[in-house]
Write a protein that holds these residues in place. Structure first.
Motif, PDB file in Angstrom:
ATOM      1  N   ILE A  50       0.848  -1.416  -0.071  1.00  0.00           N
ATOM      2  CA  ILE A  50       0.007  -0.046   0.063  1.00  0.00           C
ATOM      3  C   ILE A  50       0.809   1.269   0.011  1.00  0.00           C
ATOM      4  O   ILE A  50       0.635   2.143  -0.698  1.00  0.00           O
ATOM      5  N   ILE A  51       1.782   1.045   0.733  1.00  0.00           N
ATOM      6  CA  ILE A  51       2.663   2.340   0.980  1.00  0.00           C
ATOM      7  C   ILE A  51       3.428   2.521  -0.294  1.00  0.00           C
ATOM      8  O   ILE A  51       3.216   3.788  -0.813  1.00  0.00           O
ATOM      9  N   SER A  52       3.982   1.458  -0.971  1.00  0.00           N
ATOM     10  CA  SER A  52       4.764   1.647  -2.235  1.00  0.00           C
ATOM     11  C   SER A  52       3.861   2.199  -3.307  1.00  0.00           C
ATOM     12  O   SER A  52       4.143   3.030  -4.019  1.00  0.00           O
ATOM     13  N   GLY A  53       2.448   1.607  -3.343  1.00  0.00           N
ATOM     14  CA  GLY A  53       1.580   1.978  -4.455  1.00  0.00           C
ATOM     15  C   GLY A  53       1.335   3.293  -4.187  1.00  0.00           C
ATOM     16  O   GLY A  53       1.116   4.034  -5.284  1.00  0.00           O
ATOM     17  N   TYR A  54       0.958   3.752  -2.995  1.00  0.00           N
ATOM     18  CA  TYR A  54       0.715   5.048  -2.831  1.00  0.00           C
ATOM     19  C   TYR A  54       1.628   6.196  -3.352  1.00  0.00           C
ATOM     20  O   TYR A  54       1.278   7.068  -4.091  1.00  0.00           O
ATOM     21  N   PHE A  55       2.953   5.948  -2.771  1.00  0.00           N
ATOM     22  CA  PHE A  55       4.152   6.674  -3.415  1.00  0.00           C
ATOM     23  C   PHE A  55       4.244   6.736  -5.135  1.00  0.00           C
ATOM     24  O   PHE A  55       4.397   7.628  -5.553  1.00  0.00           O
ATOM     25  N   TYR A  56       3.911   5.756  -5.658  1.00  0.00           N
ATOM     26  CA  TYR A  56       3.910   5.333  -7.066  1.00  0.00           C
ATOM     27  C   TYR A  56       2.968   6.013  -7.798  1.00  0.00           C
ATOM     28  O   TYR A  56       3.174   6.996  -8.543  1.00  0.00           O
ATOM     29  N   HIS A  57       1.763   6.163  -7.238  1.00  0.00           N
ATOM     30  CA  HIS A  57       0.588   6.773  -7.801  1.00  0.00           C
ATOM     31  C   HIS A  57       0.856   8.152  -7.547  1.00  0.00           C
ATOM     32  O   HIS A  57       0.449   9.211  -8.350  1.00  0.00           O
ATOM     33  N   TRP A  58       1.168   8.620  -6.222  1.00  0.00           N
ATOM     34  CA  TRP A  58       1.476  10.200  -6.016  1.00  0.00           C
ATOM     35  C   TRP A  58       2.376  10.687  -6.771  1.00  0.00           C
ATOM     36  O   TRP A  58       2.195  11.819  -7.419  1.00  0.00           O
ATOM     37  N   SER A  59       3.606  10.008  -7.095  1.00  0.00           N
ATOM     38  CA  SER A  59       4.568  10.680  -8.187  1.00  0.00           C
ATOM     39  C   SER A  59       3.790  10.662  -9.757  1.00  0.00           C
ATOM     40  O   SER A  59       4.017  11.494 -10.428  1.00  0.00           O
TER      41      SER A  59
END
Length: 615
Positions: A50-59
């Motif tokens: 979740i954390i990784s996906g959040y940062f990926y989509h945020w970028s």
């Protein structure tokens, strides 16, 4: 002994440590495996995902936001540029429309100012032809009319194509399609240049193939203008010999149409290969030429544009110092061919001698006489003619040219008359040359070059029928077009609105000769005053008048009067759109100045019949 025990003890401890380490590893593995099997492990994995996906989509969102911002900025700039371009386009379009309007007004004013005095000249010439004239006087008056009509056509095309550096203002003129006689059109063109050709010592000759129909439907005015420009160009570069117009039949096409080939050939100085290439490049263009290239003349450019307007093509062929030939094609609709009256039996089998140093003229005359079933002999000089006469003594007619080398027509005829005083002799005279008048009893008949077919036929028949002295037959029947009986057959009350006093006089004279007593007014205001007190069947309305023009007066009449008259525009405004403007204002018909007698008569007849039918 004791040392050995210590060594064994150390080995045993080491073994125990290895065993403990292996046991530890084994225990750790067991614990690790046990951890993997717990829900905490999956929770950690999920949390990390979740954390990784959040940062990926945020970028990604940040990148897309930056891209959208950039595109919005670019779109805004383009929108501003588009708005600026549209604003400039509107300004430029408005300027162009204003310029075109000003040019159109200028062209219209020029046309009006030229046609107004031309109306006087041609109107008086038309009235002159309605009086009793000698053949010579009638010929001169007719030449004035023909030259005036050709000049007006040339003025129109110059105004449309040449003024203001070949402006494209109103170039899409419609064809004026009417029925016309091909032979008459060619002869009328030759009549215009007869005097100029005579001064240059040139013969004007034409020949129409037997298969070519002479009664055609098309734009005769533009067709004649093409011939006039080409003939004028040929005369300019030809100092001796002849100008020849030939007409050939190419093919029959659908809708009762025929495709014809015309050639205008001269015996002049010709053109160089470089000049032919330059001229051919211009003539072969598939779009109208607006400006002449190099030494290409305005007349040839107008010819190219007119030929293209009428659906044809034009090419040039020339050999330097041996003349030039312009070929152009056109398609015309055929009309009902008039039945030619049978040639008089008086001339069949009669023997005629043609004497002319020009072989083309002899060939033209021979073809015509043979078509009339006459027996033809030819001589290229006076000496050869005398040799023929020494053998053939029973000739019925002799035709001789005036200007020939070694022995001219007057000297030759004087010699012939000594031996054959009763043989009629016809002289082919150069227009404007009056030397033959010094010998009034020498010739039985005189025909001016270029030869008109019907005049030749009339005089040949007359000479063969008559004996003794023969007077010159008129080139025209001098049939009057104007008769006071016309008003009795087509009664009309006519009001004329015209501010030019000379034009008033001409129109008044024409209408008087037709039997009418028109009322004259000087402007639109006087027209309104007159129609408010009296009803008129027809109003001949000028357009450009002081105080109130014809368009405004017409609109007022259409609004105010219950009993409406027929209003015919009679105007010098003849550019494209002028007719439509008159009709939009409420006028019923249109006639251009200078007024053509036949056209005016036809209009009056048409609206007289219409008024009677309406009543």
């Amino acid at each position: 002994m004791g040392r050995l025990k210590k060594i064994k003890l150390l080995k045993f401890k080491k073994k125990i440590m290895v065993t403990d380490h292996q046991l530890f590893i084994t225990t750790g593995n067991i614990l690790m495996i046990a951890f993997y099997l717990t829900w905490w492990f999956y929770l950690v994995i999920l949390f990390v995902a979740i954390i990784s996906g959040y940062f990926y989509h945020w970028s990604k969102i940040n990148k897309l936001s930056d891209l959208i911002a950039e595109q919005q900025s670019a779109l805004l700039q383009k929108d501003e540029l588009l708005t600026y371009a549209r604003r400039n386009e509107q300004i430029v379009r408005g300027d162009a429309q204003n310029a075109n309007t000003n040019k159109s007004l200028l062209l219209s004013q020029i046309s009006h100012d030229i046609r107004t005095p031309m109306t006087t000249l041609m109107g008086m010439a038309s009235l002159l032809t309605e009086t009793t004239l000698t053949p010579e006087q009638h010929e001169y008056a007719s030449a004035i009319l023909l030259s005036g009509e050709s000049l007006l056509g040339l003025i129109n095309d110059i105004l449309m194509k040449d003024i203001l550096e070949y402006s494209k203002v109103d170039t899409g003129k419609e064809l004026d399609v009417k029925e016309f006689n091909l032979r008459n059109s060619i002869e009328e063109v030759f009549d215009v240049f007869a005097i100029k050709a005579a001064h240059a010592g040139l013969d004007l000759v034409y020949r129409i193939e037997k298969k070519v129909p002479v009664q055609l439907v098309g734009d005769n005015q533009r067709f004649r203008q093409i011939l006039m420009n080409l003939v004028e160009n040929a005369i300019r570069f030809t100092h001796q010999g002849e100008i020849y117009i030939g007409v050939q039949f190419l093919e029959a096409v659908e809708d009762n149409r025929v495709k014809l080939m015309f050639e205008v050939k001269d015996s002049g100085i010709g053109m160089s290969d470089a000049k032919i290439r330059e001229l051919s490049k211009v003539l072969m263009q598939t779009s109208p030429v607006l400006k002449p290239e190099g030494a290409t003349g305005v007349g040839l450019i107008i010819c190219k544009n007119l030929v293209m307007l009428m659906g044809g093509t034009i090419v040039v062929d020339s050999v330097e110092n041996k003349g030039a030939t312009f070929h152009f094609t056109m398609t015309f609709r055929t009309s009902v061919q008039p039945l030619s009256p049978p040639i008089s039996s008086d001339v069949r089998g009669k023997k005629v001698l043609i004497i002319d140093d020009n072989a083309t003229v002899r060939d033209m005359l021979r073809n015509r006489f043979e078509a009339w079933n006459m027996t033809v002999s030819e001589a290229g000089s006076g000496k050869q003619a005398l040799e023929i006469l020494s053998v053939k003594r029973n000739l019925d007619l002799i035709i001789t040219d005036l200007h020939m080398p070694e022995m001219d027509g007057i000297t030759l005829t004087q010699s012939i008359k000594k031996s054959y005083p009763d043989t009629p002799i016809m002289l082919l005279n150069s227009t404007g040359d009056e030397d033959y008048k010094k010998h009034p009893a020498l010739f039985s008949s005189v025909i001016n070059k270029p030869i008109r077919r019907h005049i030749l036929k009339e005089q040949v028949i007359s000479l063969i029928r008559q004996t003794g002295e023969v007077t010159l037959i008129s080139d025209h029947n001098n049939k009057q077009k104007l008769s006071v009986d016309f008003a009795k057959q087509y009664p009309l009350s006519i009001l004329v609105a015209e501010d030019n006093m000379m034009n008033q006089k001409i129109v008044g004279k024409i209408l008087n000769k037709l039997g009418y007593q028109p009322k004259m007014t000087n402007n639109g205001k006087e027209v309104l005053e007159e129609v408010s007190n009296k009803y008129y069947d027809v109003i001949l309305m000028d357009v450009q008048m002081p105080e109130m023009d014809g368009l405004e007066a017409t609109k007022m009449i259409r609004v105010c009067l219950s009993n409406q008259p027929v209003i015919i525009a009679m105007t010098a405004n003849t550019l494209q759109g002028d007719r439509e403007e008159c009709l939009r204002a409420g006028m019923d018909d249109y006639i251009s100045k200078p007024v053509n007698l036949e056209e005016l008569i036809n209009l009056l007849e048409k609206w007289a019949i219409h008024s009677n039918t309406r009543v």
